[in-house]
Write a protein that holds these residues in place. Structure first.
Motif, PDB file in Angstrom:
ATOM      1  N   TYR A 326       0.822  -1.209   0.000  1.00 30.65           N
ATOM      2  CA  TYR A 326       0.000   0.000   0.000  1.00 30.65           C
ATOM      3  C   TYR A 326       0.858   1.261   0.000  1.00 30.65           C
ATOM      4  O   TYR A 326       0.454   2.290  -0.545  1.00 30.65           O
ATOM      5  CB  TYR A 326      -0.945  -0.005   1.198  1.00 30.65           C
ATOM      6  CG  TYR A 326      -2.154  -0.890   0.983  1.00 30.65           C
ATOM      7  CD1 TYR A 326      -3.035  -0.650  -0.076  1.00 30.65           C
ATOM      8  CD2 TYR A 326      -2.416  -1.969   1.831  1.00 30.65           C
ATOM      9  CE1 TYR A 326      -4.149  -1.459  -0.279  1.00 30.65           C
ATOM     10  CE2 TYR A 326      -3.531  -2.784   1.635  1.00 30.65           C
ATOM     11  CZ  TYR A 326      -4.387  -2.530   0.577  1.00 30.65           C
ATOM     12  OH  TYR A 326      -5.479  -3.325   0.373  1.00 30.65           O
ATOM     13  N   ASP A 335      -2.326   3.612  -0.931  1.00 32.99           N
ATOM     14  CA  ASP A 335      -3.258   4.026   0.123  1.00 32.99           C
ATOM     15  C   ASP A 335      -2.472   4.088   1.424  1.00 32.99           C
ATOM     16  O   ASP A 335      -2.219   3.073   2.074  1.00 32.99           O
ATOM     17  CB  ASP A 335      -4.411   3.022   0.235  1.00 32.99           C
ATOM     18  CG  ASP A 335      -5.530   3.525   1.144  1.00 32.99           C
ATOM     19  OD1 ASP A 335      -5.220   4.146   2.176  1.00 32.99           O
ATOM     20  OD2 ASP A 335      -6.700   3.278   0.828  1.00 32.99           O
ATOM     21  N   ARG A 338      -4.219   2.717   4.698  1.00 34.39           N
ATOM     22  CA  ARG A 338      -4.183   1.252   4.801  1.00 34.39           C
ATOM     23  C   ARG A 338      -2.768   0.767   5.099  1.00 34.39           C
ATOM     24  O   ARG A 338      -2.572  -0.173   5.866  1.00 34.39           O
ATOM     25  CB  ARG A 338      -4.689   0.610   3.509  1.00 34.39           C
ATOM     26  CG  ARG A 338      -6.151   0.864   3.225  1.00 34.39           C
ATOM     27  CD  ARG A 338      -6.612   0.105   2.012  1.00 34.39           C
ATOM     28  NE  ARG A 338      -7.963   0.496   1.626  1.00 34.39           N
ATOM     29  CZ  ARG A 338      -8.635  -0.052   0.632  1.00 34.39           C
ATOM     30  NH1 ARG A 338      -8.086  -1.014  -0.076  1.00 34.39           N
ATOM     31  NH2 ARG A 338      -9.850   0.360   0.337  1.00 34.39           N
ATOM     32  N   LYS A 341      -2.236   1.285   8.708  1.00 34.89           N
ATOM     33  CA  LYS A 341      -3.016   0.329   9.497  1.00 34.89           C
ATOM     34  C   LYS A 341      -2.309  -1.022   9.582  1.00 34.89           C
ATOM     35  O   LYS A 341      -2.137  -1.582  10.673  1.00 34.89           O
ATOM     36  CB  LYS A 341      -4.396   0.153   8.875  1.00 34.89           C
ATOM     37  CG  LYS A 341      -5.182  -1.014   9.469  1.00 34.89           C
ATOM     38  CD  LYS A 341      -6.295  -1.468   8.538  1.00 34.89           C
ATOM     39  CE  LYS A 341      -6.838  -2.813   8.967  1.00 34.89           C
ATOM     40  NZ  LYS A 341      -7.934  -3.287   8.110  1.00 34.89           N
ATOM     41  N   TRP A 342      -1.888  -1.547   8.435  1.00 34.53           N
ATOM     42  CA  TRP A 342      -1.278  -2.885   8.442  1.00 34.53           C
ATOM     43  C   TRP A 342       0.086  -2.877   9.124  1.00 34.53           C
ATOM     44  O   TRP A 342       0.469  -3.854   9.766  1.00 34.53           O
ATOM     45  CB  TRP A 342      -1.185  -3.439   7.020  1.00 34.53           C
ATOM     46  CG  TRP A 342      -2.509  -3.914   6.528  1.00 34.53           C
ATOM     47  CD1 TRP A 342      -3.267  -3.390   5.519  1.00 34.53           C
ATOM     48  CD2 TRP A 342      -3.263  -5.014   7.062  1.00 34.53           C
ATOM     49  NE1 TRP A 342      -4.440  -4.087   5.390  1.00 34.53           N
ATOM     50  CE2 TRP A 342      -4.463  -5.093   6.317  1.00 34.53           C
ATOM     51  CE3 TRP A 342      -3.041  -5.931   8.083  1.00 34.53           C
ATOM     52  CZ2 TRP A 342      -5.434  -6.064   6.568  1.00 34.53           C
ATOM     53  CZ3 TRP A 342      -4.005  -6.904   8.342  1.00 34.53           C
ATOM     54  CH2 TRP A 342      -5.183  -6.956   7.591  1.00 34.53           C
ATOM     55  N   GLU A 374      -8.486   1.863  13.169  1.00 31.86           N
ATOM     56  CA  GLU A 374      -8.793   0.662  12.386  1.00 31.86           C
ATOM     57  C   GLU A 374      -7.963  -0.524  12.864  1.00 31.86           C
ATOM     58  O   GLU A 374      -8.467  -1.653  12.967  1.00 31.86           O
ATOM     59  CB  GLU A 374      -8.534   0.925  10.900  1.00 31.86           C
ATOM     60  CG  GLU A 374      -9.539   1.876  10.270  1.00 31.86           C
ATOM     61  CD  GLU A 374      -9.431   1.861   8.755  1.00 31.86           C
ATOM     62  OE1 GLU A 374      -9.046   0.819   8.179  1.00 31.86           O
ATOM     63  OE2 GLU A 374      -9.726   2.893   8.138  1.00 31.86           O
ATOM     64  N   ARG A 394      -9.920  -3.639   4.146  1.00 30.25           N
ATOM     65  CA  ARG A 394      -9.017  -2.495   4.255  1.00 30.25           C
ATOM     66  C   ARG A 394      -7.794  -2.881   5.081  1.00 30.25           C
ATOM     67  O   ARG A 394      -7.904  -3.635   6.007  1.00 30.25           O
ATOM     68  CB  ARG A 394      -9.717  -1.317   4.919  1.00 30.25           C
ATOM     69  CG  ARG A 394     -10.607  -0.561   3.925  1.00 30.25           C
ATOM     70  CD  ARG A 394     -11.314   0.600   4.605  1.00 30.25           C
ATOM     71  NE  ARG A 394     -10.341   1.540   5.152  1.00 30.25           N
ATOM     72  CZ  ARG A 394      -9.772   2.522   4.453  1.00 30.25           C
ATOM     73  NH1 ARG A 394     -10.052   2.659   3.181  1.00 30.25           N
ATOM     74  NH2 ARG A 394      -8.909   3.337   5.026  1.00 30.25           N
TER      75      ARG A 394
END
Length: 394
Positions: A326, A335, A338, A341-342, A374, A394
């Motif tokens: 991402y 993104d 995202r 988040k990961w 998230e 996502r």
């Protein structure tokens, strides 16, 4: 990175890797596919089985990608009895509430599936005592009920007696269940030699999981003389019967040339089949193989699919690689939220990556805050055992 024949082998509850909390549960071997070009932060921790391997076992170097961190036990690594505890396929249908006692040759199994364990036990005992058709399978069912304590108190002695009776009458499921007890010393003396003989007996009937466990015995030299070629034959049989862990281990044999000739195509093919069977670690490792350009060409469009699947099921390395994708925006639209988040999810699992952390620090604070929210939600779901492929992508 090093993978050893001993690490592939049984882990007798650390030799066969068999989970013996249920009579029919067997977990994977402790093979780990290694990659010399994996980032230092992605190198796997040594498996517990690896520290117990025989010193004489030769070391084998694999070029497949690295697994990262311990893999939590999941349903995909547990191998239930395949036929003894279920009626024939023609009887397998949704069973709604019933007010009548099941009748017929398969009555005990039908009652078992309905959760009527005392009824199932009574019917199975009558069937076994009368020596009617299905008596051998009835003994296996009785053993399972006593070992599990389903509607009755756990009674390992009765379970062993029932499995022994089933074995003597020729039910391969009973033989297999008895072998598992000897692996862990559950209700009987722990004896890898007896376990291997019983696995071999069941394997001769075509029992897929018995063939798999027998292969692990030949790989480790525990219960059977170490014989990687013989192991490969039994692994191949189990793999063709769609046993995901056998497919995964067979891929490693082809990658390392252990017991078979080295074959990169077959290694990738069997790893892909294990991944398609839902084996999480295989999904991650095959995704990495595709990212490295060493998977099957037709599977390249599925790279992100495999990686997401492994990430959603809790593999830190997959989560971290997904963050890279991402950030880069090559195989997926770029993104940053995202990506953040990961990375935060992987970091929460103890996965270190200074480069990604540096990139994360350069992102806008409001974006990072949303990513943290998230990530927290995902981790909370995972802690409750609800993180799955049905989770948001996502």
């Amino acid at each position: 990175m090093i993978a050893t024949a001993g690490a592939v082998a049984l882990t007798f509850a650390a030799c066969w890797g068999l989970a013996l909390t249920t009579p029919a549960a067997a977990e994977s071997s402790s093979w780990r596919m290694r990659s010399p070009d994996a980032r230092p932060s992605e190198r796997p921790r040594a498996s517990r089985g690896a520290t117990q391997q025989r010193r004489s076992t030769p070391q084998i170097r694999s070029t497949l990608p690295a697994a990262t961190g311990p893999i939590p036990p999941t349903a995909e690594t547990r191998y239930p009895l395949q036929s003894a505890l279920a009626p024939p396929a023609r009887l397998r249908r949704p069973l709604g509430p019933t007010s009548s006692i099941p009748t017929g040759e398969n009555a005990a199994y039908i009652a078992y599936e309905q959760g009527l364990y005392l009824t199932s036990l009574r019917l199975a005992k009558a069937q076994a005592k009368a020596g009617r058709p299905g008596a051998a399978q009835a003994h296996t069912l009785i053993g399972r009920i006593y070992q599990e304590g389903l509607g009755v108190s756990v009674n390992l002695g009765r379970a062993v007696q029932s499995y022994e009776a089933a074995d003597q009458l020729g039910d391969p499921e009973g033989t297999f269940a008895l072998a598992l007890l000897h692996v862990g010393g559950t209700g009987v003396k722990k004896d890898p030699d007896i376990a291997a003989l019983l696995f071999e007996k069941a394997a001769r009937t075509g029992h897929a999981f018995a063939n798999y466990n027998l292969a692990l015995s030949f790989l480790s030299g525990r219960g059977k003389p170490e014989n990687p070629r013989r192991a490969a034959l039994h692994l191949a049989y189990a793999a063709k019967q769609n046993i995901a862990r056998a497919q995964y281990d067979l891929a490693t044999l082809y990658d390392t040339g252990h017991g078979v000739d080295t074959d990169a195509y077959k290694a990738a093919l069997w790893l892909r089949r294990a991944a398609d069977n839902g084996l999480t670690i295989a999904q991650y490792e095959y995704a990495v193989l595709l990212l490295q350009g060493r998977g099957l060409n037709e599977d390249r469009p599925r790279t992100v699919e495999y990686l997401k699947s492994a990430a959603l099921k809790g593999i830190p390395g997959a989560q971290n690689r997904l963050s890279y994708l991402y950030f880069d925006g090559k195989l997926v639209p770029k993104d940053l939220e995202r990506a953040a988040k990961w990375r935060l999810i992987a970091e929460a699992s103890g996965f270190k990556d200074k480069a990604l952390d540096k990139a994360l620090m350069s992102l806008p604070s409001d974006l990072v805050a949303r990513a943290k929210a998230e990530a927290t939600g995902f981790l909370q779901q995972a802690a409750l055992g609800r993180a799955s492929l049905t989770a948001p992508s996502r």
